[in-house]
Enzyme design. Structure first.
Site, PDB file in Angstrom:
ATOM      1  N   ASN A   1       0.878  -1.168   0.000  1.00 24.29           N
ATOM      2  CA  ASN A   1       0.000   0.000   0.000  1.00 24.29           C
ATOM      3  C   ASN A   1       0.916   1.217   0.000  1.00 24.29           C
ATOM      4  O   ASN A   1       1.573   1.509   0.999  1.00 24.29           O
ATOM      5  CB  ASN A   1      -0.927  -0.003   1.225  1.00 24.29           C
ATOM      6  CG  ASN A   1      -1.829   1.235   1.243  1.00 24.29           C
ATOM      7  OD1 ASN A   1      -1.418   2.328   0.864  1.00 24.29           O
ATOM      8  ND2 ASN A   1      -3.060   1.066   1.700  1.00 24.29           N
TER       9      ASN A   1
ATOM     10  N   GLU B   1      -3.934   1.692  -2.945  1.00 26.07           N
ATOM     11  CA  GLU B   1      -4.026   3.146  -2.728  1.00 26.07           C
ATOM     12  C   GLU B   1      -3.114   3.907  -3.694  1.00 26.07           C
ATOM     13  O   GLU B   1      -2.329   4.753  -3.288  1.00 26.07           O
ATOM     14  CB  GLU B   1      -3.711   3.516  -1.276  1.00 26.07           C
ATOM     15  CG  GLU B   1      -4.899   3.293  -0.347  1.00 26.07           C
ATOM     16  CD  GLU B   1      -4.901   4.249   0.854  1.00 26.07           C
ATOM     17  OE1 GLU B   1      -5.471   5.330   0.730  1.00 26.07           O
ATOM     18  OE2 GLU B   1      -4.332   3.890   1.888  1.00 26.07           O
TER      19      GLU B   1
ATOM     20  N   ASP C   1      -3.866  -4.832   1.215  1.00 21.80           N
ATOM     21  CA  ASP C   1      -4.183  -4.186   2.480  1.00 21.80           C
ATOM     22  C   ASP C   1      -5.583  -4.632   2.866  1.00 21.80           C
ATOM     23  O   ASP C   1      -6.566  -4.168   2.288  1.00 21.80           O
ATOM     24  CB  ASP C   1      -4.102  -2.663   2.306  1.00 21.80           C
ATOM     25  CG  ASP C   1      -4.499  -1.920   3.565  1.00 21.80           C
ATOM     26  OD1 ASP C   1      -4.804  -2.586   4.586  1.00 21.80           O
ATOM     27  OD2 ASP C   1      -4.509  -0.680   3.538  1.00 21.80           O
TER      28      ASP C   1
ATOM     29  N   ASN D   1      -6.867  -4.236   5.874  1.00 26.52           N
ATOM     30  CA  ASN D   1      -7.393  -3.374   6.934  1.00 26.52           C
ATOM     31  C   ASN D   1      -7.994  -4.179   8.083  1.00 26.52           C
ATOM     32  O   ASN D   1      -8.961  -3.754   8.724  1.00 26.52           O
ATOM     33  CB  ASN D   1      -8.395  -2.364   6.367  1.00 26.52           C
ATOM     34  CG  ASN D   1      -7.712  -1.077   5.906  1.00 26.52           C
ATOM     35  OD1 ASN D   1      -6.879  -0.504   6.618  1.00 26.52           O
ATOM     36  ND2 ASN D   1      -8.035  -0.631   4.700  1.00 26.52           N
TER      37      ASN D   1
ATOM     38  N   ASP E   1      -1.520  -5.968   6.328  1.00 27.95           N
ATOM     39  CA  ASP E   1      -1.236  -6.289   4.929  1.00 27.95           C
ATOM     40  C   ASP E   1      -0.893  -7.773   4.844  1.00 27.95           C
ATOM     41  O   ASP E   1       0.010  -8.259   5.539  1.00 27.95           O
ATOM     42  CB  ASP E   1      -0.071  -5.432   4.424  1.00 27.95           C
ATOM     43  CG  ASP E   1      -0.422  -3.955   4.459  1.00 27.95           C
ATOM     44  OD1 ASP E   1      -0.962  -3.457   3.463  1.00 27.95           O
ATOM     45  OD2 ASP E   1      -0.180  -3.324   5.517  1.00 27.95           O
TER      46      ASP E   1
ATOM     47  N   ASP F   1       2.866   4.864   4.838  1.00 22.15           N
ATOM     48  CA  ASP F   1       2.643   4.391   6.212  1.00 22.15           C
ATOM     49  C   ASP F   1       2.597   2.851   6.269  1.00 22.15           C
ATOM     50  O   ASP F   1       2.559   2.282   7.351  1.00 22.15           O
ATOM     51  CB  ASP F   1       1.395   5.017   6.847  1.00 22.15           C
ATOM     52  CG  ASP F   1       0.177   5.042   5.946  1.00 22.15           C
ATOM     53  OD1 ASP F   1       0.294   4.721   4.746  1.00 22.15           O
ATOM     54  OD2 ASP F   1      -0.910   5.396   6.443  1.00 22.15           O
ATOM     55  N   HIS F   2       2.630   2.198   5.104  1.00 23.34           N
ATOM     56  CA  HIS F   2       2.701   0.733   5.036  1.00 23.34           C
ATOM     57  C   HIS F   2       4.071   0.279   4.539  1.00 23.34           C
ATOM     58  O   HIS F   2       4.691   0.953   3.709  1.00 23.34           O
ATOM     59  CB  HIS F   2       1.667   0.176   4.060  1.00 23.34           C
ATOM     60  CG  HIS F   2       0.241   0.404   4.459  1.00 23.34           C
ATOM     61  ND1 HIS F   2      -0.572  -0.605   4.917  1.00 23.34           N
ATOM     62  CD2 HIS F   2      -0.512   1.531   4.455  1.00 23.34           C
ATOM     63  CE1 HIS F   2      -1.776  -0.110   5.176  1.00 23.34           C
ATOM     64  NE2 HIS F   2      -1.766   1.181   4.903  1.00 23.34           N
TER      65      HIS F   2
END
Length: 261
Positions: free
Chosen positions: A12, A39, A151, A153, A222, A251-252
Site C-alpha cells: 500500500n 491506494e 491491504d 485493513n 497487509d 505508512d505501510h
DNA sequence: ATGGTTGCTTAGCAA
C-alpha cells in the site's frame, strides 16, 4: 512455469505519484516478479506506467481519482485481467484487480478501511468482505493456485497488534471484522506470513502520527492469503520494514512471499 | 496508546 520460483510482493503505497521514486528504487533492489499496489490514488490515464516500463515492469491498473486504486506490476506477462467483482452491488471504488501471472492467479486487494465501528463505512467494509467471499466461491476453487495480496485493513490475531485492548474497539481489530476475515479464509485461504514467522510484534502498518514507527506501535494488516492449493508452494514470506524508514515513506511496508511453482 | 501526519484537492475528507 514448472520448476520456477515466483516472488510476489504487495505494498500500500499511499499515492503512487508521491511514492514513485521510492517504489522504483525498491523494485531495483528486490526485483520481485510481481508487485501488487494499493491506494495508488490516480486515474488509469495518469498512472506512471512508462516509468515502470523502463524498469522492466508491465503495469495493469484499476484506478480512480483521489482515492483507492489498485495495480499489478509484473515482469512476466499478465493475462485474464479482471477489474472489480462484477456483481450486482453498486460500488464505484477501485479495490480489486486480478490477473494470471506465472502459473498463479494474483489479486491486488484493497479492503475498505471502515473508518469507525457502526458507521456507514463500517457496514460497507463488512459487506465488501462478504462479497469477496462470494466472488471466490463463484470464480475459484481452493485447490487452484490463487493468492489475494493487499491491504486487508484487518489484523488477524492478537500477536499482530501492539495494543489489542485498545484496537479491538476499532475497525482494524474489532471481533466482528476479525470474524469476517475468518469467514473469508474459510474458503480455503492460508496466511502465508504465518507459514514462516511465529513471532508477534511484526507489523506492516504504522500510523504517521505520534512517532508510531520508531516505537513499533503498528499492526499487521497487509496480508498475502494463498489458497490451500498454492500455500504448500510458499517457501518464504516476510515484511520489508526497512522500506518504512525515513521521510517520504508510505505508512505501510511492503510484504513479500516466494512460491515454488 | 486518537494531539502530534500525510495526500489528495484546495477546507475538508480519508486513512
Amino acid at each position: 512455469m514448472e520448476g520456477s520460483a515466483l516472488l510476489v510482493a504487495s505494498w500500500n503505497v499511499n499515492s503512487i505519484r508521491a511514492r514513485l521514486e521510492r517504489v522504483t528504487a525498491w523494485l531495483d533492489r528486490q526485483r520481485p516478479d510481481v508487485l501488487c499496489l494499493q491506494e495508488t490514488k490516480v486515474t488509469d490515464e495518469a498512472f506512471p506506467a512508462e516509468t515502470f516500463g523502463a524498469f522492466g515492469y508491465e503495469s495493469t491498473v484499476f484506478g480512480q481519482k483521489s482515492y483507492n486504486g489498485v495495480a499489478i506490476l509484473s515482469r512476466l506477462p499478465v493475462e485474464g485481467v479482471t477489474r472489480g467483482m462484477d456483481d450486482s452491488e453498486e460500488d464505484s471504488s477501485a479495490r480489486l484487480l486480478g490477473g494470471n501471472v506465472g502459473g498463479a492467479r494474483i489479486y491486488s486487494v484493497y479492503v475498505p478501511n471502515g473508518q469507525v465501528v457502526g458507521s456507514e463505512a463500517w457496514e460497507f467494509k463488512l459487506r465488501w468482505l462478504a462479497r469477496l467471499k462470494s466472488y471466490l466461491l463463484l470464480h475459484h476453487r481452493p485447490d487452484e493456485r490463487v493468492v489475494l495480496c493487499g491491504d486487508f485493513n484487518i489484523a488477524p490475531e492478537e500477536r499482530d497488534v501492539y495494543n489489542p485492548q485498545f484496537w479491538k474497539s476499532t475497525v482494524l481489530f474489532h471481533p466482528i471484522v476479525r470474524e469476517a476475515l475468518t469467514d473469508l479464509s474459510s474458503f480455503g485461504l492460508v496466511d502465508t506470513f504465518r507459514l514462516h514467522n511465529e513471532a508477534g510484534g511484526l507489523y506492516s502498518w504504522w500510523d504517521y502520527r505520534a512517532m508510531a514507527f520508531p516505537r513499533n506501535l503498528g499492526l499487521r494488516i497487509d496480508l498475502m492469503l494463498a489458497t490451500r492449493g498454492l500455500a504448500p508452494q510458499c517457501s518464504a514470506a516476510s515484511i520489508d520494514r526497512e522500506a518504512r524508514k525515513g521521510t517520504g515513506a508510505s505508512d505501510h511496508a511492503p510484504i513479500l512471499a516466494r512460491f515454488e511453482l
